[in-house]
Design a protein around this motif. Structure first.
Motif, PDB file in Angstrom:
ATOM      1  N   LEU A   5       1.014  -1.186   0.279  1.00 10.78           N
ATOM      2  CA  LEU A   5       0.038   0.088   0.057  1.00 10.78           C
ATOM      3  C   LEU A   5       0.971   1.274  -0.040  1.00 10.78           C
ATOM      4  CD1 LEU A   5      -2.645  -0.967   2.777  1.00 10.78           C
ATOM      5  CD2 LEU A   5      -2.927  -1.380   0.272  1.00 10.78           C
ATOM      6  N   SER A   6       0.550   2.172  -0.733  1.00 12.81           N
ATOM      7  CA  SER A   6       1.220   3.611  -0.784  1.00 12.81           C
ATOM      8  C   SER A   6       0.983   4.216   0.661  1.00 12.81           C
ATOM      9  CB  SER A   6       0.657   4.452  -2.002  1.00 12.81           C
ATOM     10  OG  SER A   6      -0.487   4.963  -1.540  1.00 12.81           O
ATOM     11  N   PRO A   7       2.075   5.180   0.893  1.00 16.11           N
ATOM     12  CA  PRO A   7       2.041   5.647   2.075  1.00 16.11           C
ATOM     13  C   PRO A   7       0.702   6.313   2.357  1.00 16.11           C
ATOM     14  CG  PRO A   7       4.004   5.774   1.406  1.00 16.11           C
ATOM     15  CD  PRO A   7       3.152   5.289   0.092  1.00 16.11           C
ATOM     16  N   THR A   8       0.052   6.862   1.359  1.00 13.22           N
ATOM     17  CA  THR A   8      -0.864   7.930   1.423  1.00 13.22           C
ATOM     18  C   THR A   8      -2.366   6.938   1.743  1.00 13.22           C
ATOM     19  OG1 THR A   8      -0.247   9.591  -0.198  1.00 13.22           O
ATOM     20  CG2 THR A   8      -2.507   9.502   0.159  1.00 13.22           C
ATOM     21  N   LEU A   9      -2.397   5.768   1.227  1.00 11.22           N
ATOM     22  CA  LEU A   9      -3.409   4.792   1.323  1.00 11.22           C
ATOM     23  C   LEU A   9      -3.440   4.371   2.629  1.00 11.22           C
ATOM     24  CD1 LEU A   9      -5.990   3.647   0.138  1.00 11.22           C
ATOM     25  CD2 LEU A   9      -4.439   1.861  -0.751  1.00 11.22           C
ATOM     26  N   ARG A  10      -2.061   4.010   3.184  1.00 14.98           N
ATOM     27  CA  ARG A  10      -1.968   3.402   4.643  1.00 14.98           C
ATOM     28  C   ARG A  10      -2.522   4.336   5.419  1.00 14.98           C
ATOM     29  NH1 ARG A  10       3.016   1.619   2.813  1.00 14.98           N
ATOM     30  NH2 ARG A  10       4.228   3.305   4.125  1.00 14.98           N
ATOM     31  N   ARG A  11      -2.198   5.742   5.278  1.00 14.34           N
ATOM     32  CA  ARG A  11      -2.695   6.814   6.319  1.00 14.34           C
ATOM     33  C   ARG A  11      -4.049   7.063   6.219  1.00 14.34           C
ATOM     34  NH1 ARG A  11       1.039   9.851   3.692  1.00 14.34           N
ATOM     35  NH2 ARG A  11      -0.110  11.439   3.055  1.00 14.34           N
ATOM     36  N   SER A  12      -4.691   7.095   4.865  1.00 15.43           N
ATOM     37  CA  SER A  12      -6.174   7.063   4.691  1.00 15.43           C
ATOM     38  C   SER A  12      -6.689   6.070   5.392  1.00 15.43           C
ATOM     39  CB  SER A  12      -6.461   7.373   3.202  1.00 15.43           C
ATOM     40  OG  SER A  12      -5.791   8.389   2.649  1.00 15.43           O
ATOM     41  N   LEU A  13      -6.657   4.797   5.204  1.00 12.07           N
ATOM     42  CA  LEU A  13      -7.186   3.632   5.716  1.00 12.07           C
ATOM     43  C   LEU A  13      -7.298   3.545   7.219  1.00 12.07           C
ATOM     44  CD1 LEU A  13      -6.014   0.614   3.274  1.00 12.07           C
ATOM     45  CD2 LEU A  13      -8.338   1.756   3.491  1.00 12.07           C
ATOM     46  N   LEU A  14      -5.996   3.919   7.873  1.00  8.36           N
ATOM     47  CA  LEU A  14      -6.084   3.855   9.371  1.00  8.36           C
ATOM     48  C   LEU A  14      -6.704   5.366   9.862  1.00  8.36           C
ATOM     49  CD1 LEU A  14      -1.922   3.375   9.793  1.00  8.36           C
ATOM     50  CD2 LEU A  14      -4.040   1.856  10.515  1.00  8.36           C
ATOM     51  N   ALA A  15      -6.787   6.231   9.253  1.00 12.95           N
ATOM     52  CA  ALA A  15      -7.813   7.274   9.543  1.00 12.95           C
ATOM     53  C   ALA A  15      -9.134   7.032   9.710  1.00 12.95           C
ATOM     54  CB  ALA A  15      -7.320   8.641   8.936  1.00 12.95           C
ATOM     55  N   PHE A  16      -9.387   6.562   8.362  1.00 16.76           N
ATOM     56  CA  PHE A  16     -10.665   6.247   8.367  1.00 16.76           C
ATOM     57  C   PHE A  16     -11.349   5.155   9.437  1.00 16.76           C
ATOM     58  CE2 PHE A  16     -11.025   8.354   4.265  1.00 16.76           C
ATOM     59  CZ  PHE A  16     -12.241   9.141   4.400  1.00 16.76           C
ATOM     60  N   ALA A  17     -10.445   4.217   9.618  1.00 16.63           N
ATOM     61  CA  ALA A  17     -10.824   3.139  10.809  1.00 16.63           C
ATOM     62  C   ALA A  17     -10.996   3.967  12.039  1.00 16.63           C
ATOM     63  CB  ALA A  17      -9.720   2.065  10.825  1.00 16.63           C
ATOM     64  N   ALA A  46      -7.137  10.511  17.334  1.00 12.41           N
ATOM     65  CA  ALA A  46      -6.311   9.330  16.546  1.00 12.41           C
ATOM     66  C   ALA A  46      -6.272   9.551  15.264  1.00 12.41           C
ATOM     67  CB  ALA A  46      -6.469   8.041  17.182  1.00 12.41           C
ATOM     68  N   SER A  47      -7.648   9.798  14.802  1.00 17.06           N
ATOM     69  CA  SER A  47      -7.811   9.594  13.265  1.00 17.06           C
ATOM     70  C   SER A  47      -6.846  10.953  12.569  1.00 17.06           C
ATOM     71  CB  SER A  47      -9.364   9.987  12.978  1.00 17.06           C
ATOM     72  OG  SER A  47      -9.558  11.411  13.408  1.00 17.06           O
ATOM     73  N   LEU A  48      -7.100  12.205  13.517  1.00 17.13           N
ATOM     74  CA  LEU A  48      -6.100  13.287  12.794  1.00 17.13           C
ATOM     75  C   LEU A  48      -4.521  12.687  12.897  1.00 17.13           C
ATOM     76  CD1 LEU A  48      -7.762  16.303  14.681  1.00 17.13           C
ATOM     77  CD2 LEU A  48      -8.345  15.377  12.337  1.00 17.13           C
ATOM     78  N   VAL A  49      -4.176  12.358  13.964  1.00 14.31           N
ATOM     79  CA  VAL A  49      -2.926  11.891  13.979  1.00 14.31           C
ATOM     80  C   VAL A  49      -2.538  10.851  12.864  1.00 14.31           C
ATOM     81  CG1 VAL A  49      -1.018  10.786  15.561  1.00 14.31           C
ATOM     82  CG2 VAL A  49      -2.583  12.368  16.554  1.00 14.31           C
ATOM     83  N   LEU A  50      -3.357  10.068  12.792  1.00 11.73           N
ATOM     84  CA  LEU A  50      -2.979   8.838  11.535  1.00 11.73           C
ATOM     85  C   LEU A  50      -3.260   9.069  10.499  1.00 11.73           C
ATOM     86  CD1 LEU A  50      -5.149   5.994  13.556  1.00 11.73           C
ATOM     87  CD2 LEU A  50      -2.474   6.104  13.048  1.00 11.73           C
ATOM     88  N   ALA A  51      -4.046  10.037  10.069  1.00  6.81           N
ATOM     89  CA  ALA A  51      -4.239  10.961   8.720  1.00  6.81           C
ATOM     90  C   ALA A  51      -2.707  11.533   8.322  1.00  6.81           C
ATOM     91  CB  ALA A  51      -5.078  12.032   8.723  1.00  6.81           C
ATOM     92  N   LEU A  52      -1.938  12.040   9.600  1.00  4.17           N
ATOM     93  CA  LEU A  52      -0.647  12.796   9.130  1.00  4.17           C
ATOM     94  C   LEU A  52       0.406  11.916   9.158  1.00  4.17           C
ATOM     95  CD1 LEU A  52       0.157  15.778   8.765  1.00  4.17           C
ATOM     96  CD2 LEU A  52       0.376  16.073  11.210  1.00  4.17           C
TER      97      LEU A  52
END
Length: 343
Positions: A5-17, A46-52
């Motif tokens: 997974l790309s870094p952007t996709l990993r961040r997005s999936l974790l943030a949405f979770a 946590a969603s904000l932190v994971l998105a970053l």
């Protein structure tokens, strides 16, 4: 086979979770479970932190988070701070039903200030005031006309609307016309007809939500959706399209349109950028590119509302309305992306 997974996709999936966990907490609160507040308090930040920096989990997470936050903080423009205030004020609305009038008005006012600052930063205060005054006046005028005559939206009234009101119209309504029109016109790339459609899709969610809060009551003999007739959505498209067209004449450069428009001798200018150093050398995963807010526009209000409107309807038990709103806004957003892609 390893899935990469790309870094952007990993961040997005974790943030949405994490957002999903916060949403679950909201549902628990509405059902009287106090543990839901704790879940919200943990999951939303946590969603904000994971998105970053979610892609740096397992590596130098704290260092990556600090570096990326520094990169973002240095680029934040005044309008973005007000936009953050708008988002923050939206969050507790479904969990504090009695505070809906206050929080709704404050969040809409913050969005309007953000929109005005966004426009003023790019085309000058005079043009920004012209767009704000025009949309407020037209919005108030059509609502007064509509609630008294049934034209152009159908038969409805503001008899049960909470204060503050202006000439019986809730103040949140004419304020909303400015913010909605600016966001939709920016997202549509200055295509007035498309901005009108985006606003109609927005209203698909506003009707069930605002009538549930008794901001207005429908009495039309031919209801189509949440008490509103087909005429309401046609009226929204006509008024929204007209305002969007006027916006593109007042400040064509703000919406990517060429031409002089209704010009004052004010030079249109791009927002200033603040150079920011960015280093994340100790991260053991491949870092994502430096956060860049220079291309962020006020059109971001639309996808944000795409999350809040259906989510708010779910939280108040309007599941069908939430699904239809989500589909309508997603369809309008896809149409806007397709239209801009062909340009």
């Amino acid at each position: 086979m390893t899935l990469r997974l790309s870094p952007t996709l990993r961040r997005s999936l974790l943030a949405f979770a994490a957002l999903g966990a916060a949403f679950l907490g909201a549902l628990l609160v509405l059902r009287g479970a106090a543990v839901g507040w704790g879940l919200i308090a943990v999951a939303f930040p946590a969603s904000l932190v994971l998105a970053l920096a979610g892609d740096a989990l397992g590596g130098d997470f704290s260092g990556t988070l600090r570096a990326r936050w520094a990169a973002l903080a240095g680029q934040l423009r005044p309008w973005m701070w007000w936009f953050c205030a708008y988002v923050a004020l939206k969050i507790p609305v479904p969990l504090w039903p009695e505070g809906f009038p206050l929080l709704g008005l404050l969040s809409t006012a913050a969005l309007c200030v953000a929109g005005w600052l966004y426009a003023a930063e790019r085309v000058g205060a005079r043009r920004a005031w012209a767009m704000a005054a025009l949309s407020f006046s037209v919005g108030l005028g059509v609502e007064l006309l509509g609630s008294r005559t049934g034209f152009p939206f159908g038969s409805y009234s503001y008899e049960t609307s909470p204060p503050p009101t202006l000439l019986t119209v809730p103040l949140i309504v004419p304020l909303g016309w400015f913010a909605l029109t600016l966001a939709a016109t920016r997202l549509a790339g200055g295509r007035a007809w498309l901005a009108g459609l985006l606003m109609v899709a927005w209203d698909v969610g506003l009707e069930p939500l605002m009538t549930a809060q008794r901001y207005w009551l429908w009495s039309d003999p031919a209801p189509l959706w949440a008490g509103a007739p087909l005429q309401n959505f046609v009226g929204w498209w006509v008024v929204g399209t007209g305002l969007a067209w006027a916006f593109t004449r007042i400040a064509p450069g703000l919406f990517g349109r060429s031409g002089r428009g209704w010009g004052w001798p004010v030079q249109e200018r791009a927002a200033g950028r603040v150079p920011v150093a960015f280093r994340a050398e100790a991260v053991s995963v491949e870092p994502a590119p430096r956060p860049d807010l220079s291309r962020l526009s006020f059109a971001v209000a639309y996808p944000v509302e795409l999350f809040f409107l259906p989510g708010g309807l779910v939280l108040v038990g309007r599941y069908l309305e939430a699904g239809v709103t989500l589909l309508a806004m997603l369809g309008a957003l896809a149409l806007a992306r397709a239209a801009r892609g062909r340009a």
